[in-house]
Write an enzyme that holds these catalytic residues in place. Structure first.
Site, PDB file in Angstrom:
ATOM      1  CG  LEU A 186      36.216  43.140  47.038  1.00 10.53           C
ATOM      2  CD1 LEU A 186      36.800  41.746  46.854  1.00 10.53           C
ATOM      3  CD2 LEU A 186      34.772  43.070  47.527  1.00 10.53           C
ATOM      4  CG  ASP A 187      36.954  43.663  43.180  1.00 11.81           C
ATOM      5  OD1 ASP A 187      37.636  42.678  42.848  1.00 11.81           O
ATOM      6  OD2 ASP A 187      35.737  43.612  43.405  1.00 11.81           O
ATOM      7  CD  GLU A 188      39.367  50.003  46.906  1.00  8.93           C
ATOM      8  OE1 GLU A 188      40.315  50.504  47.544  1.00  8.93           O
ATOM      9  OE2 GLU A 188      38.173  50.249  47.146  1.00  8.93           O
TER      10      GLU A 188
END
Length: 286
Positions: free
Chosen positions: A229-231
């Protein structure tokens, strides 16, 4: 006067001596007139990246024959590539929830001709943006999500993407986490916007958290979607300095502007084939 057609070739392969010369020579032999070129050799992954724009003013063969020649050349070089006519814009499906600032920016720039894309559909788990989609004459698909139907609605989203022959899924503040399976299926084909450079306040009310900590810079990051997530690999980051006089409301408004700007830049670069995935990073061929 002959009508000139323009094309884009973006490619990457293991970095060995002469790879650029071999591709350039093939283009030259077939009469491709190169108008723009950019390349990068990564010493860490030992990978070579290149983007070449060319036209057919002196092309000796058809575009199909040139494409076959590039495909033949790609095999011994272990080359991944994409070649297309410049005006053959990618089909974009946009997913959004309630906040419409990123969607509005994408639609405005697309309508003005500043984004070389075809927006073919908009999906949402809320109806807030339905009127906006209708005003722009874009099909709107309402896919409400809850704990019981999340997997079913995610499959519906994928079906819509495939129905419209999507080339890119843009999460324009779509406040749902995609499953690992969908992230893998859309690797390199889905872009998200994240409110980072706050420096990194996750979860609800990030601007409230940032205000409480007295941050001096805020921003947004556009990145490819991955199961982490979000990486995902970062494409664009926009930042602005702030100070102690900024209220939460001012931070939210500035943050929305940065999110919209970063997302539009990322979509434009993807559409122009300027981005190559380089493991967990990106190479931007400007």
């Amino acid at each position: 006067m002959k009508n000139i057609n323009h094309y884009i070739l973006t490619w990457q392969c293991p970095d060995t001596s002469g790879v650029l010369a071999k591709v350039s020579q093939s283009l030259f032999q077939h009469g491709a007139f190169i108008t723009e070129t950019s390349q990068y050799s990564d010493p860490y992954t030992e990978t070579f990246f290149s983007r070449v724009a060319f036209d057919d003013r002196e092309l000796k063969v058809s575009f199909a024959e040139l494409s076959q020649a590039i495909d033949l050349l790609s095999k011994p070089l272990n080359m991944q590539y994409k070649i297309r006519e410049k005006e053959s814009y990618p089909n974009v499906v946009i997913a959004v929830s309630k906040d419409d600032h990123c969607l509005v920016s994408l639609l405005t720039k697309w309508k003005a001709g500043a984004l070389p894309i075809n927006i073919v559909a908009i999906t949402s788990n809320h109806k807030d943006c339905e009127a906006l989609a209708q005003w722009h004459n874009i099909p709107f698909h309402y896919l409400p999500v809850n704990k019981e139907n999340k997997a079913q609605q995610e499959q519906a989203l994928l079906d819509i993407y495939q129905q419209y022959q999507g080339d890119l899924l843009v999460l324009a503040r779509y406040m749902q986490i995609l499953s690992d399976q969908l992230c893998h299926s859309l690797r390199g084909q889905a872009i998200n916007i994240h409110h980072s450079f706050l420096p990194s306040f996750k979860g609800a009310k990030p601007y409230h958290q940032a205000h409480k900590r007295g941050v001096k810079i805020i921003g947004a990051t556009a990145h490819y979607v991955t199961a982490d997530l979000d990486e995902g690999p970062i494409i664009v980051q926009e930042v602005k300095p702030i100070n102690h006089t900024f209220t939460i409301e001012k931070m939210v408004h500035l943050g929305h502007d940065l999110e919209a700007t970063a997302l539009c830049h990322a979509v434009k670069m993807h559409a122009e084939q300027r981005i190559c995935l380089n493991k967990d990073k990106t190479v931007i061929l400007s």
